[in-house]
Design an enzyme around this catalytic site. Sequence first.
Site, mmCIF file in Angstrom:
data_model
loop_
_atom_site.group_PDB
_atom_site.id
_atom_site.type_symbol
_atom_site.label_atom_id
_atom_site.label_comp_id
_atom_site.label_asym_id
_atom_site.label_seq_id
_atom_site.Cartn_x
_atom_site.Cartn_y
_atom_site.Cartn_z
ATOM 1 N N GLY A 36 14.148 -5.780 14.837
ATOM 2 C CA GLY A 36 14.485 -4.368 14.775
ATOM 3 C C GLY A 36 15.995 -4.257 14.804
ATOM 4 O O GLY A 36 16.674 -5.119 15.378
ATOM 5 N N TYR A 106 5.464 -0.032 6.937
ATOM 6 C CA TYR A 106 5.587 0.268 8.354
ATOM 7 C C TYR A 106 4.267 0.750 8.953
ATOM 8 O O TYR A 106 3.497 1.469 8.312
ATOM 9 C CB TYR A 106 6.633 1.369 8.575
ATOM 10 C CG TYR A 106 8.049 0.946 8.285
ATOM 11 C CD1 TYR A 106 8.696 0.006 9.087
ATOM 12 C CD2 TYR A 106 8.750 1.498 7.218
ATOM 13 C CE1 TYR A 106 9.993 -0.377 8.834
ATOM 14 C CE2 TYR A 106 10.057 1.121 6.951
ATOM 15 C CZ TYR A 106 10.668 0.185 7.757
ATOM 16 O OH TYR A 106 11.967 -0.196 7.502
ATOM 17 N N ASN A 169 22.211 3.291 8.449
ATOM 18 C CA ASN A 169 20.863 2.740 8.218
ATOM 19 C C ASN A 169 19.829 3.781 7.781
ATOM 20 O O ASN A 169 18.832 4.011 8.474
ATOM 21 C CB ASN A 169 20.365 2.049 9.495
ATOM 22 C CG ASN A 169 20.379 0.535 9.393
ATOM 23 O OD1 ASN A 169 20.531 -0.025 8.313
ATOM 24 N ND2 ASN A 169 20.225 -0.129 10.515
ATOM 25 N N ASP A 283 22.497 -5.881 10.071
ATOM 26 C CA ASP A 283 22.614 -5.940 11.528
ATOM 27 C C ASP A 283 23.523 -7.082 11.954
ATOM 28 O O ASP A 283 24.312 -6.947 12.902
ATOM 29 C CB ASP A 283 21.233 -6.117 12.159
ATOM 30 C CG ASP A 283 20.251 -5.059 11.709
ATOM 31 O OD1 ASP A 283 20.666 -3.889 11.560
ATOM 32 O OD2 ASP A 283 19.074 -5.384 11.499
ATOM 33 N N ASP A 319 14.174 -11.862 11.382
ATOM 34 C CA ASP A 319 15.139 -10.785 11.595
ATOM 35 C C ASP A 319 16.397 -11.247 12.316
ATOM 36 O O ASP A 319 17.484 -10.724 12.078
ATOM 37 C CB ASP A 319 14.493 -9.672 12.439
ATOM 38 C CG ASP A 319 13.623 -8.740 11.627
ATOM 39 O OD1 ASP A 319 12.830 -9.246 10.812
ATOM 40 O OD2 ASP A 319 13.725 -7.518 11.817
#
Length: 342
Positions: A36, A106, A169, A283, A319
């Site tokens: 995330g 999602y 974002n 990120d 991620d």
Amino acid sequence: MSKKIVTFGEIMMRLTPSGDHTRFLQAGQFDIIFGGAEANVAVSLANYGDDAWFVTKVPSHEIGQAAVNALRRYGVHTDKIARGGDRLGIYYAETGASVRGGKVIYDRAGSAIATADPADFDFDAIFEDAIWFHWSGITPALSDKAAKLTLLACQAAKRHGVTVSCDLNYRKKLWTPEQAQIVMKPLMQYVDVCIGNEEDAAKMLGFVPDCDIESGNTDVEAYKAIFRQMEAEYLFKMIATTLRESHNASDNGWKALLYDGKQFYVSRHYEIDPIVDRTGAGDSFSAGLIHGILHYDSLQKSLDFAIAASALKHTLPGDFNCVSEQEALFLAQGTGNGRIVR
């Protein structure tokens, strides 16, 4: 001196079809990892040796604990994570290749952080002794409650004299540009360092670069005008963006631009081919920039470190950017030949 950095947002379970470049419809099984936006930033910062706290809410069952354990593995502080709620958000990720782009589905509605209340967090305690707070535009997009929590966190950070960064974002599956701007524009008064690409600036704040992004045009001159407009409107101390040249899903050009209100800085350009997984690349750029600003003696070095770290993220599955500070500096200094380190 310890540099306590706080990030706030959602951590989700990611389900990826097992096997290289397998599609959802072909999958017989899925690999489980966690990630995330703000969690990814915290992991990168912890890998660089910073004191990184991730703040969220996860269910008090084993799946929530598994998400917390994933963060603890990399040294992220998790003691400010609230427990409760019905579910952990899920997302399915299909990795693209060549002319076939990747895909994300999602399943995060009603997640613990989306339904959290102000009583779940003591933001004044969270920001005690902190020097930096990072959040992204994904968090207030989750729900009205999450948007309220983001505002409260920003206000508390400012009460404690904390520098605030935001990665805009934009996610079109979460809200429309009209909805985004109603929420995001008022939040910008608390932001010192604004990070976002051309779509983010357009959809979140209404600033549109004069260039054809879809054609792969990443001429930095097109961005200088909107950076100046953004600085004039919101008095940001710094504005940064990554510039992606998407030749295809496996081959991208990658560089970045930073503006401090006086001078523009342009990073080195990387050609990344093949891409293993681009999820979390933005990120990792945000984390690299935060780390560089806090530790390095020039903005150029900070930007070069950030883009090198994020270039390396493209070579890793998952991620999280499992890269050390030394590895990113090594690449930033011009050594990217991929030779074995013995």
